[in-house]
Design a protein around this motif. Structure first.
Motif, PDB file in Angstrom:
ATOM      1  N   GLY A 117       0.146   6.611  -6.546  1.00  0.00           N
ATOM      2  CA  GLY A 117      -1.091   5.924  -6.901  1.00  0.00           C
ATOM      3  C   GLY A 117      -2.290   6.546  -6.212  1.00  0.00           C
ATOM      4  N   SER A 118      -3.421   6.513  -6.901  1.00  0.00           N
ATOM      5  CA  SER A 118      -4.646   7.047  -6.322  1.00  0.00           C
ATOM      6  C   SER A 118      -5.318   5.961  -5.486  1.00  0.00           C
ATOM      7  CB  SER A 118      -5.587   7.494  -7.429  1.00  0.00           C
ATOM      8  OG  SER A 118      -5.968   6.364  -8.190  1.00  0.00           O
ATOM      9  N   GLU A 119      -6.418   6.349  -4.834  1.00  0.00           N
ATOM     10  CA  GLU A 119      -7.179   5.370  -4.051  1.00  0.00           C
ATOM     11  C   GLU A 119      -7.631   4.227  -4.950  1.00  0.00           C
ATOM     12  OE1 GLU A 119      -7.390   5.706  -0.813  1.00  0.00           O
ATOM     13  OE2 GLU A 119      -6.224   7.551  -1.047  1.00  0.00           O
ATOM     14  N   ARG A 120      -8.008   4.604  -6.160  1.00  0.00           N
ATOM     15  CA  ARG A 120      -8.487   3.597  -7.102  1.00  0.00           C
ATOM     16  C   ARG A 120      -7.368   2.592  -7.412  1.00  0.00           C
ATOM     17  NH1 ARG A 120      -8.984   4.291 -12.509  1.00  0.00           N
ATOM     18  NH2 ARG A 120     -10.161   2.575 -13.429  1.00  0.00           N
ATOM     19  N   ASP A 121      -6.160   3.141  -7.613  1.00  0.00           N
ATOM     20  CA  ASP A 121      -5.020   2.257  -7.867  1.00  0.00           C
ATOM     21  C   ASP A 121      -4.801   1.313  -6.698  1.00  0.00           C
ATOM     22  OD1 ASP A 121      -4.327   3.289 -10.353  1.00  0.00           O
ATOM     23  OD2 ASP A 121      -3.325   5.002  -9.411  1.00  0.00           O
ATOM     24  N   LEU A 122      -4.986   1.873  -5.524  1.00  0.00           N
ATOM     25  CA  LEU A 122      -4.806   1.074  -4.320  1.00  0.00           C
ATOM     26  C   LEU A 122      -5.716  -0.148  -4.364  1.00  0.00           C
ATOM     27  CD1 LEU A 122      -2.851   1.959  -2.219  1.00  0.00           C
ATOM     28  CD2 LEU A 122      -4.744   2.801  -0.844  1.00  0.00           C
ATOM     29  N   ILE A 158       0.850  -1.201   0.000  1.00  0.00           N
ATOM     30  CA  ILE A 158       0.000   0.000   0.000  1.00  0.00           C
ATOM     31  C   ILE A 158       0.880   1.243   0.000  1.00  0.00           C
ATOM     32  CG2 ILE A 158      -1.601   1.346   1.421  1.00  0.00           C
ATOM     33  CD1 ILE A 158      -2.974  -1.202   2.146  1.00  0.00           C
ATOM     34  N   ASN A 159       1.898   1.210   0.847  1.00  0.00           N
ATOM     35  CA  ASN A 159       2.807   2.355   0.902  1.00  0.00           C
ATOM     36  C   ASN A 159       3.576   2.519  -0.396  1.00  0.00           C
ATOM     37  OD1 ASN A 159       2.003   3.030   3.428  1.00  0.00           O
ATOM     38  ND2 ASN A 159       3.643   1.904   4.457  1.00  0.00           N
ATOM     39  N   VAL A 160       3.966   1.395  -1.005  1.00  0.00           N
ATOM     40  CA  VAL A 160       4.688   1.458  -2.276  1.00  0.00           C
ATOM     41  C   VAL A 160       3.840   2.168  -3.319  1.00  0.00           C
ATOM     42  CG1 VAL A 160       5.534   0.101  -4.212  1.00  0.00           C
ATOM     43  CG2 VAL A 160       6.146  -0.553  -1.882  1.00  0.00           C
ATOM     44  N   VAL A 161       2.570   1.724  -3.456  1.00  0.00           N
ATOM     45  CA  VAL A 161       1.698   2.316  -4.471  1.00  0.00           C
ATOM     46  C   VAL A 161       1.453   3.790  -4.167  1.00  0.00           C
ATOM     47  CG1 VAL A 161      -0.640   2.280  -5.417  1.00  0.00           C
ATOM     48  CG2 VAL A 161       0.612   0.150  -5.096  1.00  0.00           C
ATOM     49  N   GLU A 193      -8.178   2.287   4.410  1.00  0.00           N
ATOM     50  CA  GLU A 193      -6.719   2.135   4.386  1.00  0.00           C
ATOM     51  C   GLU A 193      -6.149   1.971   5.791  1.00  0.00           C
ATOM     52  OE1 GLU A 193      -5.510   5.782   2.825  1.00  0.00           O
ATOM     53  OE2 GLU A 193      -7.025   5.610   1.253  1.00  0.00           O
ATOM     54  N   THR A 194      -6.561   2.871   6.672  1.00  0.00           N
ATOM     55  CA  THR A 194      -5.965   2.809   7.998  1.00  0.00           C
ATOM     56  C   THR A 194      -6.369   1.522   8.700  1.00  0.00           C
ATOM     57  OG1 THR A 194      -7.774   4.226   8.636  1.00  0.00           O
ATOM     58  CG2 THR A 194      -5.606   5.238   8.477  1.00  0.00           C
ATOM     59  N   ASP A 195      -7.593   1.097   8.461  1.00  0.00           N
ATOM     60  CA  ASP A 195      -8.031  -0.091   9.173  1.00  0.00           C
ATOM     61  C   ASP A 195      -7.353  -1.356   8.668  1.00  0.00           C
ATOM     62  OD1 ASP A 195      -9.503   1.260  10.846  1.00  0.00           O
ATOM     63  OD2 ASP A 195     -11.460   0.595  10.157  1.00  0.00           O
ATOM     64  N   ILE A 196      -6.927  -1.343   7.426  1.00  0.00           N
ATOM     65  CA  ILE A 196      -6.195  -2.498   6.948  1.00  0.00           C
ATOM     66  C   ILE A 196      -4.901  -2.634   7.733  1.00  0.00           C
ATOM     67  CG2 ILE A 196      -4.855  -3.369   5.007  1.00  0.00           C
ATOM     68  CD1 ILE A 196      -7.111  -2.263   3.229  1.00  0.00           C
ATOM     69  N   GLY A 197      -4.311  -1.465   8.029  1.00  0.00           N
ATOM     70  CA  GLY A 197      -3.111  -1.503   8.834  1.00  0.00           C
ATOM     71  C   GLY A 197      -3.413  -1.870  10.282  1.00  0.00           C
ATOM     72  N   GLY A 198      -4.614  -1.593  10.707  1.00  0.00           N
ATOM     73  CA  GLY A 198      -4.954  -1.751  12.110  1.00  0.00           C
ATOM     74  C   GLY A 198      -4.573  -3.086  12.730  1.00  0.00           C
ATOM     75  N   PRO A 199      -5.163  -4.170  12.248  1.00  0.00           N
ATOM     76  CA  PRO A 199      -4.917  -5.443  12.915  1.00  0.00           C
ATOM     77  C   PRO A 199      -3.446  -5.837  12.862  1.00  0.00           C
ATOM     78  CG  PRO A 199      -6.417  -5.668  11.034  1.00  0.00           C
ATOM     79  CD  PRO A 199      -6.086  -4.249  11.152  1.00  0.00           C
ATOM     80  N   LEU A 200      -2.765  -5.469  11.778  1.00  0.00           N
ATOM     81  CA  LEU A 200      -1.362  -5.838  11.672  1.00  0.00           C
ATOM     82  C   LEU A 200      -0.545  -5.077  12.701  1.00  0.00           C
ATOM     83  CD1 LEU A 200      -0.859  -5.945   7.826  1.00  0.00           C
ATOM     84  CD2 LEU A 200      -1.188  -7.818   9.423  1.00  0.00           C
TER      85      LEU A 200
END
Ligand SMILES: Nc1ncnc2c1ncn2[C@@H]1O[C@H](COP(=O)(O)OP(=O)(O)O)[C@@H](O)[C@H]1O
Ligand SMILES: [Mg+2]
Lengths: 263, 283, 256
Positions: free
Chosen positions: A170-175, A162-165, B8-15
């Protein structure tokens, strides 16, 4: 690391495993057929491959088999697809929202650990022997692989990616398209593969119980009628369908997610 | 937009919260929420008939947790549970035991012999993909309504997870380790004893865990359709008489059976795999 | 004069099922003196491990002649022992049980094994770790166990297949020093496969460069640096000259 090519390698050694498998299957059926040359054949308790084949052909020609299959397919499709939709949605929410996950995890594990088929009689008594009863049994049995796998898929999304993109602009859509969906989808498809088997159990349970048509009913009735050749033909048919569905999904997994091969 | 942010933030959450730094809070939090979930579920279920008025037809099919608990308690207090439970448990134990006795050696054999593996592969694939339930009418025809039909149903259900996991474990034995013991003059038996079997142990235990679930399933369906006695028979009869609480009580007993067995396997696993850095789970 | 270990025209082709044959060794010749430290460098996949496995008796060559002290190799034996690249420790056995593996397979009784393993464990500096499992050890500790295990059966020949490749640079340097100490004390004949030219020069009496697959001996470089060797030696002009020579011989064999 490219090894010298081997153009002269024989067909037999290349397809050794496939040939061995086919050979074993052929031997199995030949032995089954041949054994009745030596022991008396009682058609009330056993059948032989030639008779089963004849029965299969006659069931196909008369259309009975396809009719029963079509009858069974309806609740299967309803139950399985609703399990997929609900299960994936639930699993994703449980994966995304840690607290939803914490809250529902024990409940789901509890349900999963208890043999839910045991509720089948209740479902049948309440909803009747028609499509709705069977659909609910199939739904109940096949939803859990979807839930657990979707949840695991969300957990497995690599934060680093996620951080790489993001860092590459990258946009949210790319994510979504480049990281999240490709990470989660293989889990869901793998869940579907497991769910197929459980869904088929649901079909059979529902139809063994009380039904007037359907492939499960046909197997049970042919058993009651001691029509072993037709019973075996139906069993064979279910085996073929089960293998086709499971291996079909496995093949689709390999084609669609080649990077996961070997996992 | 706000929606996706939260995601996005919640995906990181559990990890993130799985990190050891906040491990205690993480564990507390998940326990509190988990227990809360169950309590709320039971409370709502219990309160439902008091809040909404159920139609007479639905009422017939409705039960509450307290009723189920009461029924369960009565079954144990009067001892009426023991006969059906012991019938079910013996079918379960015999079938599972047979599956282990047959599945382990067969798994080792096909794991060590590529030829045998290639020959048996079509059969294993086919039987593993097919719900073993299709054979139930046939098994009833052959073995009648007694104990043995049940044992066979449990057996064919539990066999494949054990067989396949043993095979995987054996096949995955580290080539280097096999070379190591060979280089010290080990024979095939030493290789199996020192490398192949210990390596396969975690796989076998995972297979056993799966097999327990399948075995319980086998007992249930065998008793639904082809038995004269047992917990499953009791449940079908109870469902027919609208004793819904009794059906749920039976379900809980079955779940308890599988939980106890799973816990026993867990103990066994902990004993056997002291050497491992962490527990690997799953299939 | 025949060598202590002598190979003539050794050929070996792998014929894996469902794949084409791979010719790993072709007309491989080698002569190794007793007590010698010989290093082998060569491109990846050229057959170095294969040759060690042949010496160990795990793989049989298709043709050729391979002898140790005039006796042909027919299978594994206690006169040879291998130290493996990824350590090859049995994860379900403690340090002590791993060290004693070869003795156990020889049928030695528990007490007798103990008498052998204990000094070895002390020598490798792992006293107090006897009951630990491999996953509780660092890479360097693991490979010391691997070395002790190989030494336990008191072999004449020590085969080492990239034994330090999985270690970090500092640990590797320390292990090299330790290996030289052990070798000087125990006077084994050592065959040492490595990817690092530095390491090969620092440790060896001779360095053999192999061709790309099918592997053969290409050139043998005598290393006439004085012993005992120390770390500073790596910065001397002689050392660097050798390094360049060996690199020049090796680089023609490497295809990317
Ligand atoms: N058991 C085997 N089966 C098939 N090919 C093998 C086998 N062992 C090694 N090879 C092949 O033989 C060649 C030499 O391997 P190896 O001796 O391991 O090389 P290296 O010099 O890197 O140690 C490689 O191409 C390898 O792929
Ligand atoms: Mg190698």
């Amino acid at each position: 690391m490219s090894d010298q090519a081997a153009p002269h390698q024989g067909f037999a050694s290349r397809y050794r495993n496939v040939l061995l498998g086919l050979l074993a299957v052929a031997i199995f059926f030949a032995a089954w057929q041949a054994v009745f040359l030596f022991v008396p054949f009682n058609p009330l308790f056993i059948s032989k491959p030639t008779l089963i084949l004849q029965a299969l052909v006659s069931l196909l020609v008369s259309g009975d088999l396809l009719h029963d299959l079509a009858i069974s397919a309806v609740p299967f499709v309803y139950g399985f697809s609703s399990a997929a939709v609900v299960g994936v949605a639930l699993g994703i929410v449980m994966g995304w929202r840690p607290r939803v996950g914490y809250t529902l995890d024990p409940i789901m594990i509890m349900f999963y650990a208890s043999p839910l088929v045991a509720l089948a009689p209740l479902v049948i008594v309440f909803f009747g022997v028609g499509v709705s009863g069977k659909t609910i049994i199939i739904f109940l049995l096949s939803i859990f692989p979807f839930i657990f796998n979707a949840q695991a898929g969300v957990h497995a999304v690599d934060r680093l990616l996620i951080n790489v993109v993001r860092s590459l602009g990258g946009s949210e859509r790319d994510l979504y398209l480049k990281v999240i969906v490709p990470s989660v989808l293989p889990y869901i498809v793998a869940g579907a593969r497991i769910a197929v088997g459980r869904g088929l159990i649901g079909v059979l349970v529902g139809e063994f119980f009380a039904a007037s048509e359907g492939i499960g009913y046909a197997i049970a009735r042919f058993g009651d009628l001691f029509a072993l050749d037709k019973m075996f033909a139906c069993i064979l048919c279910i085996m073929i369908i089960a293998v086709a569905l499971t291996e079909g999904i496995r093949l689709a997994e390999r084609v669609a997610f080649p990077w996961r091969v070997g996992q | 937009m706000t929606e996706t942010r939260a995601i996005e933030t919640d995906i990181g959450g559990p990890l993130e919260s799985a990190a050891p730094a906040d491990g205690l809070w993480h564990r507390l939090e998940s326990t509190i929420f988990g227990a809360g979930g169950i309590v709320v579920l039971l409370a709502v279920w219990e309160a439902l008939p008091r809040i909404v008025t159920l139609s007479a037809g639905t009422k017939l099919f409705f039960t509450t947790p307290s009723q189920i608990a009461e029924t369960l308690w009565q079954m144990f207090a009067t001892g009426s549970i023991w006969v059906p439970l012991s019938v079910s448990a013996s079918g379960f134990a015999l079938g599972l035991g047979l599956a282990v006795v047959a599945g382990l050696p067969l798994g080792v054999l096909i794991g060590r012999s590529p030829t045998l593996n290639a020959m048996l592969d079509p059969f294993i694939t086919a039987f593993n993909a097919t719900p073993r339930l299709v054979f139930l009418p046939l098994i009833m025809l052959w073995f009648g309504l007694g104990l043995w039909a049940k044992v066979i149903v449990v057996f064919i259900g539990a066999l494949f997870p054990i067989l396949i996991n043993t095979y995987e474990g054996v096949r995955n034995a580290d080539k280097t380790l096999i070379n190591v013991v060979r280089s010290f003059g080990a024979n095939e038996w030493d290789v199996a004893r020192l490398v192949v079997v210990p390596n396969a142990m975690p796989y076998i235990v995972a297979g056993l865990r799966l097999a327990i679930g399948r075995a319980v399933l086998g007992v249930v369906v065998a008793e639904f359709f082809g038995s004269e006695s047992g917990l499953g028979v009791m449940m079908v009869q109870a469902a027919g008489q609208y004793h819904v609480d009794k059906v749920f009580a039976g379900l809980i007993v079955f779940a308890g059976l599988s939980l106890i067995m799973t816990a026993a396997v867990q103990v066994l696993e902990n004993r056997l795999t002291l050497w491992r850095p962490q527990r690997a789970g799953g299939e | 004069m025949p060598g202590y270990i002598q190979g003539r025209n050794v050929n070996l082709t792998f014929r894996p099922p469902n794949r084409g044959p791979v010719r790993a060794l072709s007309n491989f010749d080698i002569d190794i003196n007793e007590g010698e430290f010989l290093s082998i460098v060569g491109p990846s996949g050229c057959g170095k491990s294969t040759f060690l496995n042949v010496l160990l008796g795990l793989v049989k060559p298709d043709s050729g002649d391979l002898q140790i002290q005039g006796k042909p190799i027919v299978g594994p034996g206690t006169d040879r022992a291998m130290v493996f690249q990824e350590f090859g420790l049995l994860p379900w056995r403690s340090v002590q049980d791993n060290v004693e593996l070869g003795l156990e397979l020889k049928g030695m009784a528990r007490d007798a094994r103990r008498k052998v393993s204990q000094p070895l464990i002390e020598m490798i500096g792992l006293a107090g770790f006897e009951g630990h499992f491999p996953h509780e050890l660092s890479g360097g500790m693991k490979q010391r166990v691997g070395l002790a295990r190989a030494l336990a059966t008191d072999p004449h020949v020590l085969l080492m297949d990239e034994p330090f490749a999985a270690l970090d640079a500092q640990t590797r340097d320390l292990m090299q020093v330790e290996l030289l100490r052990v070798w000087q004390e125990a006077r084994k004949t050592v065959l040492f496969v490595t990817h690092q030219i530095d390491e090969a020069i620092y440790l060896s009496d001779r360095v053999m460069v192999m061709t790309k697959r099918p592997g053969r001996a290409k050139t043998i470089f005598p290393i006439n640096l004085p012993r005992p060797r120390d770390y500073e030696m790596r910065t001397t002009p002689e050392f660097n000259e050798l390094k360049l020579e060996i690199w020049n011989s090796l680089k023609d064999e490497i295809t990317v």
